[in-house]
Design an enzyme around this catalytic site. Structure first.
Site, PDB file in Angstrom:
ATOM      1  N   VAL A  75      50.092  37.955  34.099  1.00  0.00           N
ATOM      2  CA  VAL A  75      49.433  38.227  35.373  1.00  0.00           C
ATOM      3  C   VAL A  75      49.638  37.157  36.093  1.00  0.00           C
ATOM      4  O   VAL A  75      48.974  36.079  35.930  1.00  0.00           O
ATOM      5  CB  VAL A  75      47.760  38.331  34.837  1.00  0.00           C
ATOM      6  CG1 VAL A  75      46.977  38.822  35.892  1.00  0.00           C
ATOM      7  CG2 VAL A  75      47.557  39.358  33.665  1.00  0.00           C
ATOM      8  N   SER A  76      50.127  37.442  37.340  1.00  0.00           N
ATOM      9  CA  SER A  76      50.214  36.457  38.315  1.00  0.00           C
ATOM     10  C   SER A  76      49.164  35.937  38.916  1.00  0.00           C
ATOM     11  O   SER A  76      48.059  36.390  38.857  1.00  0.00           O
ATOM     12  CB  SER A  76      51.051  36.991  39.356  1.00  0.00           C
ATOM     13  OG  SER A  76      52.400  37.603  38.936  1.00  0.00           O
ATOM     14  N   ALA A  77      49.212  34.616  39.462  1.00  0.00           N
ATOM     15  CA  ALA A  77      48.055  33.953  40.021  1.00  0.00           C
ATOM     16  C   ALA A  77      47.598  34.847  41.258  1.00  0.00           C
ATOM     17  O   ALA A  77      48.421  35.467  42.104  1.00  0.00           O
ATOM     18  CB  ALA A  77      48.688  32.566  40.525  1.00  0.00           C
TER      19      ALA A  77
END
Length: 413
Positions: A75-77
């Site tokens: 889950v990307s930043a």
């Protein structure tokens, strides 16, 4: 997954609001519609193995690793997701494609496009696609996002709407822009993709311009690499064992034996540029982009190990920019500042090979031009994407990168 208890939900709400406030204050979230999407989607539900605090930290959450322990899905930043969504121009009623699934970003996209819109999410990994499907269903987005297990190299495939997607957002590091992405983009749509350019990692937003794509905005960040038919290629040359290595793109050539012999000879020229760096200044990405935009050949892919520093091959253990010509190699180095200048360090160039003095000065001049020409804070190149078969004489001026499926032209204003 069970629903949150009242206390857990309240705690998550507080952390989510705090995160949104931080993203808005920094300008990562610039519109009310995107802030509302971040407020509506429970990020922690898409990172079930992380604590609620970890889920709402402004950092990526790794969700799958390969057999060597390397991340292959996350889950990307939040700041990255916000910037990419802003760059995409996504709005109510639009049709959107996400390449690289996980669930959370697709849910954000669904909130932005609303009931009249459409979101398709594609991932090559069956486990990732199934997990995204389950999480989207558990959080109420099953009817708003369609998840497909497929190679994102080919975009949305049969799910591509007539007229194309209004936005295509790629959430994996790509070495190339496949024809399917430009072919499935609506006439006024936007493609947002983390693209590798000679070792630099840029998130670029592309629009159509005539028969090609042109960048209209960018930010910097790296992602896990794409898999499938658009995975990274290239080759790595060990110049001094594993202590000094140079990675080349598929279209770059170098005389491996000659460069190894040059480094092994220990006959070196070092030029100090007089250009200072302050600790934690964050200027190096700008320099890297300047060099790959103005120097050919050039790559930000020379890796010096800690042992290379001990051996005197480099002043730092870092991936840095290099150029080469025949049997001569030149690359950036650094030393503690010995002058009364404002910086903590001074940039320099190490060069090996028969033309080391000339190549060292050439690279040093580029560094000085970056420093004195107003480029130090930010370099904003324009990147154009053409079909792979486009003849060179039909390309505009700039540095040409010939990939397996496209030709990129990188130029400065």
């Amino acid at each position: 997954m069970s629903a949150d208890t009242t206390d857990e939900a309240a705690h998550a709400d507080v952390l989510r609001k705090k995160l949104i406030d931080e993203l808005r204050e920094r300008g990562d979230i610039g519109t009310d519609k995107l802030a509302a999407a971040f407020a509506a989607v429970p990020r922690h539900r898409f990172a079930p193995r992380a604590s609620v605090e970890e889920a709402y930290a402004d950092d990526a959450v790794i969700t799958k690793r390969n057999e060597r322990g390397h991340p292959i899905s996350s889950v990307s930043a939040p700041w990255v997701q916000a910037r990419m969504l802003e760059l995409s121009g996504l709005g109510p009623g639009m049709r959107a494609l996400e390449i690289g699934s996980g669930g959370y970003n697709a849910a954000l996209m669904a909130e932005v496009v609303g009931a009249g819109g459409e979101v398709v999410s594609v991932d090559i990994d069956q486990d990732v696609a199934e997990r995204a499907t389950e999480l989207l269903a558990e959080t109420g987005y099953a009817d708003m996002v369609r998840v497909v297990c497929a190679d994102g190299t080919y975009g949305g495939g049969e799910l591509t709407p007539e007229g194309g997607f209004d936005a295509i957002i790629v959430t994996a590091q790509a070495p190339d822009v496949p024809p399917a992405w430009s072919g499935q983009l609506a006439e006024k749509g936007r493609l947002v993709v983390p693209l590798s350019l000679r070792g630099t990692r840029q998130i670029l937003a592309f629009e159509r311009e005539g028969g090609h794509l042109v960048s209209r905005g960018r930010t910097e960040c790296g992602f896990v690499g794409m898999r499938g038919d658009n995975r990274h290629g290239g080759r790595t040359i060990d110049l001094s064992g594993e202590d000094l290595r140079l990675t080349l793109d598929d279209d770059q050539r170098a005389d491996t034996d000659a460069l190894r012999s040059a480094v092994a000879s220990s006959r070196r020229t070092t030029v100090w540029t007089g250009v200072d760096l302050r600790a934690n200044e964050g200027a190096l990405p700008s320099l890297d982009l300047w060099l790959i935009s103005t120097l050919e050949p050039c790559a930000r892919t020379l890796h010096a190990s800690p042992k290379a520093v001990e051996r005197g091959l480099s002043g730092w253990s870092i991936i840095t920019a290099a150029t080469w010509d025949g049997g001569t190699l030149a690359y950036l180095t650094i030393r503690s500042n010995t002058t009364d200048g404002p910086g903590d360090f001074e940039l320099g160039v190490h060069a090996y090979g028969p033309d080391r003095e000339t190549l060292a000065e050439r690279l040093a001049d580029r560094v000085r031009a970056w420093d004195s020409g107003g480029h130090r804070g930010s370099v904003e190149p324009t990147v154009r994407v053409y079909p792979r078969a486009t003849p060179y004489d039909r390309l505009p001026p700039g540095q040409v990168i010939t990939n397996r499926r496209s030709r990129l032209v990188v130029s400065l204003p």
